[in-house]
Design an enzyme around this catalytic site. Structure first.
Site, PDB file in Angstrom:
ATOM      1  N   HIS A 173      99.330  29.368  92.456  1.00 62.07           N
ATOM      2  CA  HIS A 173      99.445  30.087  93.735  1.00 62.07           C
ATOM      3  C   HIS A 173      99.991  29.213  94.879  1.00 62.07           C
ATOM      4  O   HIS A 173     101.016  29.530  95.478  1.00 62.07           O
ATOM      5  CB  HIS A 173      98.069  30.587  94.180  1.00 62.07           C
ATOM      6  CG  HIS A 173      97.372  31.476  93.207  1.00 62.07           C
ATOM      7  ND1 HIS A 173      97.758  32.770  92.942  1.00 62.07           N
ATOM      8  CD2 HIS A 173      96.278  31.258  92.447  1.00 62.07           C
ATOM      9  CE1 HIS A 173      96.928  33.314  92.075  1.00 62.07           C
ATOM     10  NE2 HIS A 173      96.024  32.424  91.742  1.00 62.07           N
TER      11      HIS A 173
HETATM   12  O1  RIB Z   1      93.911  33.540  95.628  1.00 61.15           O
HETATM   13  C1  RIB Z   1      94.393  32.240  95.391  1.00 61.15           C
HETATM   14  C2  RIB Z   1      94.062  31.342  96.540  1.00 61.15           C
HETATM   15  O2  RIB Z   1      92.641  31.189  96.645  1.00 61.15           O
HETATM   16  C3  RIB Z   1      94.595  29.918  96.337  1.00 61.15           C
HETATM   17  O3  RIB Z   1      94.828  29.349  97.591  1.00 61.15           O
HETATM   18  C4  RIB Z   1      93.457  29.224  95.658  1.00 61.15           C
HETATM   19  O4  RIB Z   1      93.458  27.814  95.889  1.00 61.15           O
HETATM   20  C5  RIB Z   1      92.286  29.836  96.371  1.00 61.15           C
HETATM   21  O5  RIB Z   1      92.104  29.137  97.603  1.00 61.15           O
END
Ligand code: RIB
Ligand code: CA
Length: 321
Positions: A251
């Site tokens: 992500h």
């Molecule tokens: O949904 C994914 C996000 O939430 C990313 O930033 C992961 O590190 C968590 O913080």
């Protein structure tokens, strides 16, 4: 060259994003602030120092610790995904002589708060500083509340968070960063600051499999390749048991990719709102992304597509260079 401040809750994918940013010559990381999210901000700050120690940096970005809990909601963390320490439990690993396999960088933590460092950096680089938000938006929303005049001079906020036409990863309707602090997201989305949103709709397109990671790192036997293997195992195990494949979504690396390889991404403008109170929908991000709709009063750019293969190729070229 982009002057950036990274606000982060490391977090395994945050670690990959930070390493990618630190190894990207197009980016100048002026400062890094930490926030509670995947783990408590104290642990997130320790994790940041462990990540910084992986690189032989001649100088460190300024580091400051931010808010320990969301504006209104109780803190919800994600150790079940990222490991008890938030980095795949690598803090427990020892060398044969008993010393930590992954020590902390010899980097001072600023005496000012993460919120005040954000304000200070915008004041120092007005209209230039890009804030890359990789965790809940708590620090950024408090900075906007504390000094709205100054914060209007942010160049832009590019944030990983939200979900629109895909499913959430905390509830059916909500993505983790916005779910943890929906009130902060509401504040930031309505602040007038230029926002670029990188939602699950696009981050779910990029899967780092265990197989690919082994293939990319097997020719190396250095600190970085060992860290990539050892820090990601817990997360990949969680995915194997709960998502159905041995790998995970990188992500937080995508906002960095947008800054260094913008041609690999596609976005639309939209008017984005956040549900802060719903029983079933708290943290839901709401927008009409149908391209043929005339966007009345757009407040954000929303990323909707990425060339996943080319992004992963560029990611490994950089991070293992
Ligand atoms: O949904 C994914 C996000 O939430 C990313 O930033 C992961 O590190 C968590 O913080
Ligand atoms: Ca994160």
């Amino acid at each position: 060259m982009n002057r950036i401040l990274i606000d982060t809750d490391p977090g395994v994918d945050d670690a990959l994003a930070l390493l990618l940013a630190l190894k990207s010559p197009e980016l100048h990381i002026e400062a890094i602030t930490t926030v509670s999210g995947n783990v408590h901000v104290d642990q997130a700050t320790q994790n940041l120092l462990r990540i910084l120690a992986l690189l032989d940096l001649s100088e460190y970005p300024i580091v400051a610790k931010g808010k320990s809990k969301p504006l209104v909601k109780p803190l919800v963390k994600a150790e079940h995904v990222h490991g008890n320490d938030g980095l795949g439990n690598i803090s427990e690993l020892r060398n044969p002589d008993g010393s930590p396999r992954y020590p902390l960088a010899n980097c001072d933590i600023s005496t000012i708060s993460g919120v005040d460092l954000i304000i200070e950096m915008v004041r120092r680089f007005p209209d230039e500083l890009v804030i890359v938000a990789l965790g809940p938006l708590t620090n950024i929303s408090v900075a906007i509340q504390k000094d709205p005049e100054c914060m209007r001079r942010i160049n832009s906020v590019i944030m990983m968070g939200g979900v629109f036409s895909d499913y959430g990863n905390v509830t059916t309707t909500a993505e983790f960063n916005v779910y943890v602090d929906p009130h902060a997201a509401h504040e930031v989305f309505n602040s007038g600051v230029p926002i670029h949103i990188v939602p699950l709709d696009v981050t779910h397109q990029v899967i780092l499999t265990g197989e690919r990671l082994i293939a990319e790192t097997k020719a190396f036997n250095d600190k970085m390749s060992k860290f990539l293997i050892e820090s990601t195992q817990a997360c990949m195990e969680f995915y194997r048991e709960n998502v159905g494949f041995y790998g995970f979504h990188v992500h937080d690396a995508l906002p960095i990719g947008i800054l260094t390889h913008p041609h690999l991404f596609e976005n639309v403008t939209a008017h984005v709102q956040v549900e802060t109170e719903g029983n079933l929908t708290s943290g839901m991000t709401v927008a009409d992304l149908r391209g043929d709709r005339v966007n009345t009063n757009p407040n954000a750019n929303v990323y909707i597509n990425v060339d996943s293969d080319k992004f992963l190729d560029s990611f490994f070229q950089r991070i293992l260079s």
